[in-house]
Motif scaffolding. Structure first.
Motif, PDB file in Angstrom:
ATOM      1  N   ARG A 131      -8.486 -28.151  59.254  1.00  0.00           N
ATOM      2  CA  ARG A 131      -8.172 -29.267  60.145  1.00  0.00           C
ATOM      3  C   ARG A 131      -8.960 -30.516  59.753  1.00  0.00           C
ATOM      4  O   ARG A 131      -8.449 -31.637  59.791  1.00  0.00           O
ATOM      5  CB  ARG A 131      -8.470 -28.898  61.601  1.00  0.00           C
ATOM      6  N   GLU A 132     -10.218 -30.327  59.371  1.00  0.00           N
ATOM      7  CA  GLU A 132     -11.051 -31.455  58.958  1.00  0.00           C
ATOM      8  C   GLU A 132     -10.523 -32.081  57.668  1.00  0.00           C
ATOM      9  O   GLU A 132     -10.526 -33.309  57.517  1.00  0.00           O
ATOM     10  CB  GLU A 132     -12.498 -30.991  58.780  1.00  0.00           C
ATOM     11  N   GLU A 133     -10.059 -31.241  56.745  1.00  0.00           N
ATOM     12  CA  GLU A 133      -9.497 -31.760  55.497  1.00  0.00           C
ATOM     13  C   GLU A 133      -8.201 -32.518  55.774  1.00  0.00           C
ATOM     14  O   GLU A 133      -7.940 -33.567  55.179  1.00  0.00           O
ATOM     15  CB  GLU A 133      -9.225 -30.611  54.527  1.00  0.00           C
ATOM     16  N   MET A 134      -7.381 -31.984  56.672  1.00  0.00           N
ATOM     17  CA  MET A 134      -6.145 -32.671  57.026  1.00  0.00           C
ATOM     18  C   MET A 134      -6.438 -34.008  57.692  1.00  0.00           C
ATOM     19  O   MET A 134      -5.782 -35.019  57.420  1.00  0.00           O
ATOM     20  CB  MET A 134      -5.299 -31.788  57.958  1.00  0.00           C
ATOM     21  N   GLN A 135      -7.437 -34.012  58.588  1.00  0.00           N
ATOM     22  CA  GLN A 135      -7.812 -35.234  59.275  1.00  0.00           C
ATOM     23  C   GLN A 135      -8.244 -36.302  58.277  1.00  0.00           C
ATOM     24  O   GLN A 135      -7.899 -37.490  58.407  1.00  0.00           O
ATOM     25  CB  GLN A 135      -8.955 -34.953  60.248  1.00  0.00           C
ATOM     26  N   GLU A 136      -8.981 -35.876  57.250  1.00  0.00           N
ATOM     27  CA  GLU A 136      -9.441 -36.810  56.217  1.00  0.00           C
ATOM     28  C   GLU A 136      -8.257 -37.476  55.519  1.00  0.00           C
ATOM     29  O   GLU A 136      -8.265 -38.683  55.283  1.00  0.00           O
ATOM     30  CB  GLU A 136     -10.291 -36.050  55.195  1.00  0.00           C
ATOM     31  N   ARG A 137      -7.244 -36.693  55.196  1.00  0.00           N
ATOM     32  CA  ARG A 137      -6.072 -37.251  54.517  1.00  0.00           C
ATOM     33  C   ARG A 137      -5.250 -38.133  55.446  1.00  0.00           C
ATOM     34  O   ARG A 137      -4.721 -39.170  55.025  1.00  0.00           O
ATOM     35  CB  ARG A 137      -5.220 -36.108  53.941  1.00  0.00           C
ATOM     36  N   LEU A 138      -5.158 -37.749  56.699  1.00  0.00           N
ATOM     37  CA  LEU A 138      -4.424 -38.563  57.657  1.00  0.00           C
ATOM     38  C   LEU A 138      -5.111 -39.896  57.878  1.00  0.00           C
ATOM     39  O   LEU A 138      -4.452 -40.935  58.028  1.00  0.00           O
ATOM     40  CB  LEU A 138      -4.277 -37.803  58.979  1.00  0.00           C
ATOM     41  N   ASP A 139      -6.438 -39.883  57.887  1.00  0.00           N
ATOM     42  CA  ASP A 139      -7.196 -41.121  58.047  1.00  0.00           C
ATOM     43  C   ASP A 139      -6.952 -42.082  56.885  1.00  0.00           C
ATOM     44  O   ASP A 139      -7.122 -43.293  57.011  1.00  0.00           O
ATOM     45  CB  ASP A 139      -8.702 -40.828  58.156  1.00  0.00           C
ATOM     46  N   MET A 140      -6.577 -41.518  55.732  1.00  0.00           N
ATOM     47  CA  MET A 140      -6.277 -42.337  54.554  1.00  0.00           C
ATOM     48  C   MET A 140      -4.821 -42.793  54.538  1.00  0.00           C
ATOM     49  O   MET A 140      -4.372 -43.453  53.602  1.00  0.00           O
ATOM     50  CB  MET A 140      -6.553 -41.540  53.271  1.00  0.00           C
ATOM     51  N   GLY A 141      -4.061 -42.402  55.561  1.00  0.00           N
ATOM     52  CA  GLY A 141      -2.661 -42.798  55.638  1.00  0.00           C
ATOM     53  C   GLY A 141      -1.772 -42.053  54.676  1.00  0.00           C
ATOM     54  O   GLY A 141      -0.788 -42.596  54.163  1.00  0.00           O
ATOM     55  N   LYS A 142      -2.073 -40.787  54.422  1.00  0.00           N
ATOM     56  CA  LYS A 142      -1.308 -40.004  53.461  1.00  0.00           C
ATOM     57  C   LYS A 142      -0.113 -39.308  54.104  1.00  0.00           C
ATOM     58  O   LYS A 142       0.038 -39.284  55.326  1.00  0.00           O
ATOM     59  CB  LYS A 142      -2.209 -38.964  52.795  1.00  0.00           C
ATOM     60  N   VAL A 143       0.705 -38.735  53.235  1.00  0.00           N
ATOM     61  CA  VAL A 143       1.842 -37.930  53.664  1.00  0.00           C
ATOM     62  C   VAL A 143       1.468 -36.463  53.475  1.00  0.00           C
ATOM     63  O   VAL A 143       1.056 -36.054  52.386  1.00  0.00           O
ATOM     64  CB  VAL A 143       3.101 -38.246  52.837  1.00  0.00           C
ATOM     65  N   LEU A 144       1.596 -35.669  54.532  1.00  0.00           N
ATOM     66  CA  LEU A 144       1.377 -34.226  54.456  1.00  0.00           C
ATOM     67  C   LEU A 144       2.724 -33.525  54.541  1.00  0.00           C
ATOM     68  O   LEU A 144       3.614 -33.980  55.255  1.00  0.00           O
ATOM     69  CB  LEU A 144       0.484 -33.743  55.599  1.00  0.00           C
ATOM     70  N   CYS A 145       2.865 -32.412  53.821  1.00  0.00           N
ATOM     71  CA  CYS A 145       4.101 -31.634  53.887  1.00  0.00           C
ATOM     72  C   CYS A 145       3.780 -30.203  54.275  1.00  0.00           C
ATOM     73  O   CYS A 145       2.874 -29.585  53.696  1.00  0.00           O
ATOM     74  CB  CYS A 145       4.822 -31.652  52.538  1.00  0.00           C
ATOM     75  N   ILE A 146       4.519 -29.685  55.252  1.00  0.00           N
ATOM     76  CA  ILE A 146       4.353 -28.295  55.665  1.00  0.00           C
ATOM     77  C   ILE A 146       5.689 -27.570  55.566  1.00  0.00           C
ATOM     78  O   ILE A 146       6.761 -28.191  55.628  1.00  0.00           O
ATOM     79  CB  ILE A 146       3.807 -28.176  57.106  1.00  0.00           C
ATOM     80  N   PHE A 147       5.613 -26.252  55.396  1.00  0.00           N
ATOM     81  CA  PHE A 147       6.791 -25.396  55.386  1.00  0.00           C
ATOM     82  C   PHE A 147       6.663 -24.457  56.586  1.00  0.00           C
ATOM     83  O   PHE A 147       6.035 -23.392  56.495  1.00  0.00           O
ATOM     84  CB  PHE A 147       6.872 -24.603  54.092  1.00  0.00           C
ATOM     85  N   PRO A 148       7.213 -24.846  57.734  1.00  0.00           N
ATOM     86  CA  PRO A 148       6.950 -24.126  58.985  1.00  0.00           C
ATOM     87  C   PRO A 148       7.575 -22.737  59.106  1.00  0.00           C
ATOM     88  O   PRO A 148       7.329 -22.052  60.098  1.00  0.00           O
ATOM     89  CB  PRO A 148       7.509 -25.070  60.058  1.00  0.00           C
ATOM     90  N   GLU A 149       8.344 -22.302  58.106  1.00  0.00           N
ATOM     91  CA  GLU A 149       8.810 -20.910  58.130  1.00  0.00           C
ATOM     92  C   GLU A 149       7.643 -19.968  57.846  1.00  0.00           C
ATOM     93  O   GLU A 149       7.693 -18.792  58.200  1.00  0.00           O
ATOM     94  CB  GLU A 149       9.907 -20.699  57.090  1.00  0.00           C
ATOM     95  N   GLY A 150       6.623 -20.496  57.169  1.00  0.00           N
ATOM     96  CA  GLY A 150       5.448 -19.688  56.876  1.00  0.00           C
ATOM     97  C   GLY A 150       5.622 -18.755  55.693  1.00  0.00           C
ATOM     98  O   GLY A 150       4.700 -18.045  55.303  1.00  0.00           O
TER      99      GLY A 150
END
Length: 261
Positions: A131-150
């Motif tokens: 979560r902390e790593e994701m927060q860091e990227r979001l703070d930089m205005g990045k695009v995250l991609c997830i595959f919610p089927e898992g």
């Protein structure tokens, strides 16, 4: 309909060689940017690498719609194969979220680190670091991609989305853009159901065995469709948002397969 030609051994060897040299050529400057913590340059180098991989693999990508210009942004996509990563990454700089065990895979794990992936641990006790790593990227205005089927699907049927993957949108008020990936052709012929697992990575197939066979095909046709972004506040909760995204992607994939020529 003509029968799809079997994978060609010489093409597999040539592509594997070119891909190896391309990846080494790319990894050196990216590693330097990683050491220097130059995020913007590294992000574009990764994007260029994905473009090159798509070209080497013979991917013929048809793009419908466009990536939202909102930043930060959460992309949610159906997931049939590791090829999905190359397809999405070739169209926009993005950080992916593979499961943590991928980090320990020989070579691939380190390349994922260089590619700015966020390794996700499914155990609640170890989610905080991710979560902390994701927060860091979001703070930089990045695009995250997830595959919610898992997990990966068979390339024809979308599996149920897990609403927990949408917690990022809930916690950070992110716009969510559904993305549909549909594999339609193999060697310029319509991809039949009995060869769909030659692209989709499912069942007991090993990664390297599957990848080497994939390298032998002349071309792979794929359509990537960017839908209109969704906002969590327009839904009752993240479960409703998850369900809506699943339906949107599922219906678009069915249309793409039905309209493939």
């Amino acid at each position: 309909m003509k029968e799809i030609q079997s994978p060609y051994l010489l093409r597999t060897i040539l592509r594997a060689t070119v891909l190896t040299f391309w990846t080494i050529f790319w990894a050196i400057p990216v590693f330097l940017m990683w050491l220097l913590r130059s995020q913007s340059i590294r992000r574009w180098l990764v994007h260029i690498h994905f473009k090159g991989v798509c070209s080497i693999l013979g991917l013929k990508i048809k793009v419908e719609g466009e990536v939202s210009k909102s930043r930060p942004l959460l992309l949610v996509a159906n997931h049939a194969s590791y090829v999905d990563v190359f397809v999405i990454g070739s169209k926009t700089p993005v950080s992916f979220t593979p499961k943590r065990e991928v980090r320990s895979w020989p070579a691939i794990g380190f390349l994922c680190v260089l590619a700015d992936c966020v390794f996700v641990e499914r155990k609640p006790s170890q989610m905080q670091e991710a979560r902390e790593e994701m927060q860091e990227r979001l703070d930089m205005g990045k695009v995250l991609c997830i595959f919610p089927e898992g997990t990966t699907n068979d390339g024809k049927h979308v599996k149920s989305f897990k609403s927990g993957f949408f917690s990022l949108a809930e916690e950070h008020h992110l716009p969510v853009q559904p993305v549909t990936i549909t594999y339609t052709h193999l060697n310029d012929q319509l991809l039949p159901d009995d060869k769909r697992d030659h692209v989709a990575w499912v069942g007991e197939a090993t990664f390297f065995g599957h990848f080497l066979r994939l390298l032998g095909y002349q071309s792979i046709g794929v359509t990537i469709h960017y839908h209109a972004p969704k906002l969590l506040e327009d839904f009752e909760d993240r479960k409703a948002l998850s369900g809506a995204c699943q339906i949107i992607i599922q219906e678009q994939q069915a249309r793409a397969l039905a309209n493939a020529r």
